[in-house]
Motif scaffolding. Structure first.
Motif, short mmCIF file in Angstrom:
data_model
loop_
_atom_site.label_atom_id
_atom_site.label_comp_id
_atom_site.label_asym_id
_atom_site.label_seq_id
_atom_site.Cartn_x
_atom_site.Cartn_y
_atom_site.Cartn_z
N MET A 1 81.37 23.37 25.71
CA MET A 1 80.93 22.08 26.28
C MET A 1 79.49 21.92 25.92
O MET A 1 78.61 23.15 25.97
N THR A 2 79.02 20.90 26.02
CA THR A 2 77.55 20.70 25.75
C THR A 2 76.64 20.74 26.98
O THR A 2 77.18 20.41 28.17
N ASP A 3 75.64 21.32 26.79
CA ASP A 3 74.30 21.25 27.93
C ASP A 3 73.79 19.96 28.37
O ASP A 3 73.30 20.04 29.26
N TYR A 4 73.68 19.16 27.33
CA TYR A 4 72.78 17.90 27.26
C TYR A 4 73.68 16.57 26.76
O TYR A 4 74.43 16.77 26.06
N PHE A 5 73.43 15.66 27.47
CA PHE A 5 74.04 14.38 27.32
C PHE A 5 73.10 13.24 26.92
O PHE A 5 72.04 13.04 27.70
N GLN A 6 73.17 12.66 26.04
CA GLN A 6 72.15 11.43 25.48
C GLN A 6 72.48 10.24 26.39
O GLN A 6 73.70 9.90 26.38
N VAL A 7 71.16 10.03 26.77
CA VAL A 7 71.13 8.52 27.56
C VAL A 7 70.59 7.49 26.84
O VAL A 7 70.55 6.36 27.26
N GLY A 8 69.77 7.82 25.51
CA GLY A 8 69.21 6.77 24.86
C GLY A 8 68.35 7.34 24.05
O GLY A 8 68.34 8.32 23.59
#
Length: 185
Positions: A1-8
């Motif tokens: 699973m990823t530790d970061y989520f893109q928001v923009g």
């Protein structure tokens, strides 16, 4: 699973006082008003240059270059105009264009029951009720009524609606989804 989520993604500078225009990639662009900090990931073609001068092995393309504190957020059409603390001139933000803005898993929007982060679904194995591997989830399409999972198999691509009749079990830790294929799929 990823530790970061893109928001923009920063698309360009805005004015002369250090503001940037951001194309939001989150379901809820208004969350920028509540965010205090975002993590900056420069575009791949600028990663080596951006990390120059740092200790070898300290930075990788999978880790953010730095954290930016959001001083103010405002909205213009489908964009978010952000001002970061300490970046007060156009020269301070020019090199940030095309950079991705992310949040940590801890700062991501909370999920409701039977909700999942798209990043956790991508590359997840999909199996039918009998245990036959159908493929892996390669994309999630937002259709308005419900999402649709694109499952890429060895010989075909299957579109599976993200509805209770079709999605029987999701195991994000085990990276598996059990689905029921409706007639015609």
């Amino acid at each position: 699973m990823t530790d970061y989520f893109q928001v923009g993604v920063i698309t360009q500078t805005h004015g002369l006082k250090g503001e940037v225009k951001v194309f939001p990639t989150t379901d809820d662009p208004s969350r920028f008003s509540e965010l205090k900090e975002v993590l900056l990931f420069p575009p791949e073609d600028r990663w080596q240059e951006a990390a120059a001068g740092r200790r070898a092995g300290q930075e990788t393309a999978e880790a953010p270059l730095k954290a930016l504190t959001i001083e103010r957020a405002r909205y213009f059409k489908q964009f978010v105009i952000l001002k970061f603390k300490g970046l007060d001139r156009i020269e301070d933000v020019e090199r940030l264009t095309r950079s991705r803005l992310c949040v940590t898993r801890e700062n991501a929007s909370p999920l409701g029951e039977n909700e999942y982060y798209i990043a956790d679904l991508l590359d997840m194995e999909a199996r039918d009720e009998e245990g036959k591997v159908l493929g892996v989830i390669s994309d999630v399409l937002s259709t308005g009524a419900n999402d649709v999972y694109v499952v890429k198999g060895p010989d075909r691509e299957i579109l599976i609606p993200a509805i209770r009749d079709c999605i029987l079990k999701v195991d994000t830790e085990g990276r598996r989804m059990v689905v029921r294929l409706l007639k015609g799929l």
